[in-house]
Scaffold this motif. Structure first.
Motif, short mmCIF file in Angstrom:
data_model
loop_
_atom_site.label_atom_id
_atom_site.label_comp_id
_atom_site.label_asym_id
_atom_site.label_seq_id
_atom_site.Cartn_x
_atom_site.Cartn_y
_atom_site.Cartn_z
N TRP A 356 0.83 -1.21 0.00
CA TRP A 356 0.00 0.00 0.00
C TRP A 356 0.86 1.26 0.00
O TRP A 356 0.52 2.25 -0.67
CB TRP A 356 -0.94 0.00 1.22
N ASP A 358 3.77 1.69 -1.40
CA ASP A 358 4.33 1.91 -2.73
C ASP A 358 3.29 2.49 -3.70
O ASP A 358 3.64 3.22 -4.63
CB ASP A 358 4.90 0.60 -3.29
N ILE A 359 2.01 2.15 -3.47
CA ILE A 359 0.94 2.70 -4.33
C ILE A 359 0.68 4.16 -3.97
O ILE A 359 0.61 5.03 -4.84
CB ILE A 359 -0.35 1.87 -4.18
N LYS A 362 3.42 7.66 -4.36
CA LYS A 362 3.93 8.19 -5.64
C LYS A 362 4.00 9.72 -5.74
O LYS A 362 5.02 10.26 -6.18
CB LYS A 362 3.11 7.62 -6.81
N SER A 375 -2.36 10.36 -13.29
CA SER A 375 -2.28 9.48 -12.13
C SER A 375 -3.27 8.32 -12.22
O SER A 375 -4.42 8.50 -12.63
CB SER A 375 -2.58 10.27 -10.85
N GLU A 376 -2.80 7.15 -11.85
CA GLU A 376 -3.67 5.97 -11.83
C GLU A 376 -3.67 5.33 -10.43
O GLU A 376 -3.95 4.14 -10.28
CB GLU A 376 -3.21 4.96 -12.89
N ILE A 377 -3.40 6.15 -9.43
CA ILE A 377 -3.38 5.64 -8.05
C ILE A 377 -4.70 4.97 -7.72
O ILE A 377 -4.74 3.87 -7.14
CB ILE A 377 -3.08 6.78 -7.04
N LYS A 379 -6.78 3.49 -9.62
CA LYS A 379 -6.90 2.18 -10.30
C LYS A 379 -6.07 1.12 -9.58
O LYS A 379 -6.49 -0.02 -9.43
CB LYS A 379 -6.45 2.29 -11.77
N HIS A 380 -4.87 1.51 -9.15
CA HIS A 380 -4.01 0.57 -8.42
C HIS A 380 -4.65 0.18 -7.08
O HIS A 380 -4.59 -0.97 -6.66
CB HIS A 380 -2.62 1.18 -8.19
N ALA A 383 -7.48 -2.22 -7.76
CA ALA A 383 -6.98 -3.55 -8.14
C ALA A 383 -6.54 -4.37 -6.92
O ALA A 383 -6.50 -5.60 -6.99
CB ALA A 383 -5.81 -3.41 -9.11
N LYS A 384 -6.22 -3.69 -5.82
CA LYS A 384 -5.71 -4.40 -4.64
C LYS A 384 -6.77 -4.55 -3.54
O LYS A 384 -6.45 -5.07 -2.46
CB LYS A 384 -4.51 -3.65 -4.05
#
Length: 436
Positions: A356, A358-359, A362, A375-377, A379-380, A383-384
């Motif tokens: 978490w 590392d996501i 950024k 930014s796609e934070i 989305k990441h 996904a988790k």
């Protein structure tokens, strides 16, 4: 022809009860089909959820008030309802059909204790904006000053508690709440408390004065002042301070440097409120902000304000420092202090925290400008989310800090929509280095 608004407690109760019965019936039907061995595939289940969600969203939008506000919060948090419901409830952020003007006039005259013509030179019939618990109209005082008048929908405050109980029952009977009872109790308790504050426009007037004082030395942050003579518990009259909606912040009028300056101002305002004032603007969606091409940030709507305990802010600050330093043992300890981690459970696997970190790190990980537009934070994170189930018993919704999370998520989406390029790492470090 527009539907006659439901403004009585009894009328609202029956409307919500009808919705609850329908949702519960559909859920029972799904359970029965599964019991009989007719397992639904994912598409059919999603379709059922979407149908139920649409019905709930339509009812909440029509009733407005507490239940619509909870729908808006649910659409933002997206962590205690199925995705189909979060999606359906998103429209409550944008759509709020206006209340008939004669109902608004009656409310203004009742609250101010005088005929409309005595209070205002005019009150514009078309709403300037319509929201969950009230709507805003432009007006002019007899002094010639242009103002905006925020008028609370009739019956909303008296029915707040019963509305919340009905909504909770509907979600429970529909099999939609994905949290243990204790967490649901805490969450709805916190929402109820904030709503009671938000329904009191005299409280909002005090909040506005508090935040104007907070930001008095920053000429680039504007907050409209209160016209006390034309305000009360359910009517709030403010100076007219206009700016561009986020959708109007386009390259034709705002160059990238100006957008970046606005983004930096938004970040500093958020960090000041959190770390210095211990009091945050708790409803940070795009409609509550406006902008000007000279870089000015305008803030509206201070009904939902969360005063934070110093020890909560300190635990939050220490948790951020530990995460940045990759000290996961300390992070675990500070999350317990924050009320986000169940103390009786063993330590969480450091790899889980690292994932978490590392996501989410950024925008703050380098001194180089981060491009929020790309930014796609989110989305990441999405996904988790399934990994959360492994540690479901280890964490609980941090009631004291749920509005901090909401503040940060709301500002992230504004940065993304604005297309800010900025390096917030050094700026964040300055706030973290100074406690209290």
């Amino acid at each position: 022809m527009a539907k006659k608004p439901v403004t009585t407690r009894k009328g609202r109760f029956f409307k919500l009860a009808g919705m609850t019965a329908s949702v519960a019936g559909q859920y029972a039907g799904q359970r029965a089909r599964r019991f009989l061995g007719r397992e639904e595939d994912e598409a059919a289940r999603s379709e059922n959820y979407t149908r139920m969600a649409g019905q709930i969203a339509d009812t909440l939008g029509e009733l407005k008030g507490a239940v619509m506000k909870v729908g808006q919060i649910a659409s933002q948090t997206q962590d205690f309802l199925p995705k189909e419901f979060s999606d359906a409830l998103q429209k409550l952020q944008k759509e709020a059909p206006p209340m008939p003007f004669d109902v608004i006039v009656e409310q203004v005259e009742r609250e101010l204790g005088k005929p409309l013509g005595e209070a205002f030179e005019y009150l514009q019939e078309k709403p300037y904006a319509a929201a969950s618990i009230g709507q805003v109209h432009r007006a002019r005082l007899h002094s010639g000053e242009d103002v905006i008048v925020k008028v609370q929908y009739p019956g909303v405050d008296e029915s707040c508690d019963s509305d919340l109980r009905q909504l909770r029952t509907a979600l429970k009977l529909g099999g939609l709440l994905k949290m243990p009872k204790e967490s649901v109790d805490q969450l709805f308790g916190e929402i109820r408390e904030r709503l009671h504050e938000e329904l009191d426009y005299e409280n909002e007037a005090r909040n506005i004065k508090l935040f104007r004082d907070f930001h008095k030395d920053d000429e680039n942050v504007l907050i409209p002042g209160v016209i006390d003579s034309h305000s009360g518990r359910r009517v709030l009259t403010l100076e007219l301070v206009e700016g561009d909606h986020i959708s109007q912040v386009t390259p034709e009028h705002y160059d990238q440097d100006t957008v970046n300056a606005i983004g930096t101002r938004i970040f500093a305002t958020m960090a000041d409120q959190l770390f210095r004032f211990h009091c945050i603007h708790g409803d940070p969606h795009a409609g509550n902000f406006a902008f000007r091409p000279d870089g000015t940030l305008i803030m509206y709507d201070f009904g939902c304000v969360k005063k934070l305990k110093p020890e909560i802010v300190e635990a939050y600050r220490k948790a951020l420092i530990a995460a940045l330093d990759e000290d996961y043992e300390a992070l675990d300890r500070h999350l317990i202090d924050l009320g986000a981690r169940v103390e009786s459970q063993p330590a969480v696997d450091e790899a889980y925290y690292a994932m978490w970190r590392d996501i989410l790190i950024k925008p703050f990980s380098t001194d180089a400008p981060y491009n929020f537009a790309e930014s796609e934070i989110h989305k990441h994170v999405a996904a988790k989310t399934t990994t959360v189930f492994k540690y479901l018993d280890y964490f609980k919704p941090p009631v004291e800090s749920i509005f901090i999370d909401r503040l940060i998520a709301g500002h992230y989406w504004m940065m993304k929509r604005l297309g800010v390029h900025a390096a917030f790492g050094p700026e964040l470090q300055r706030y973290l280095n100074h406690s209290g």
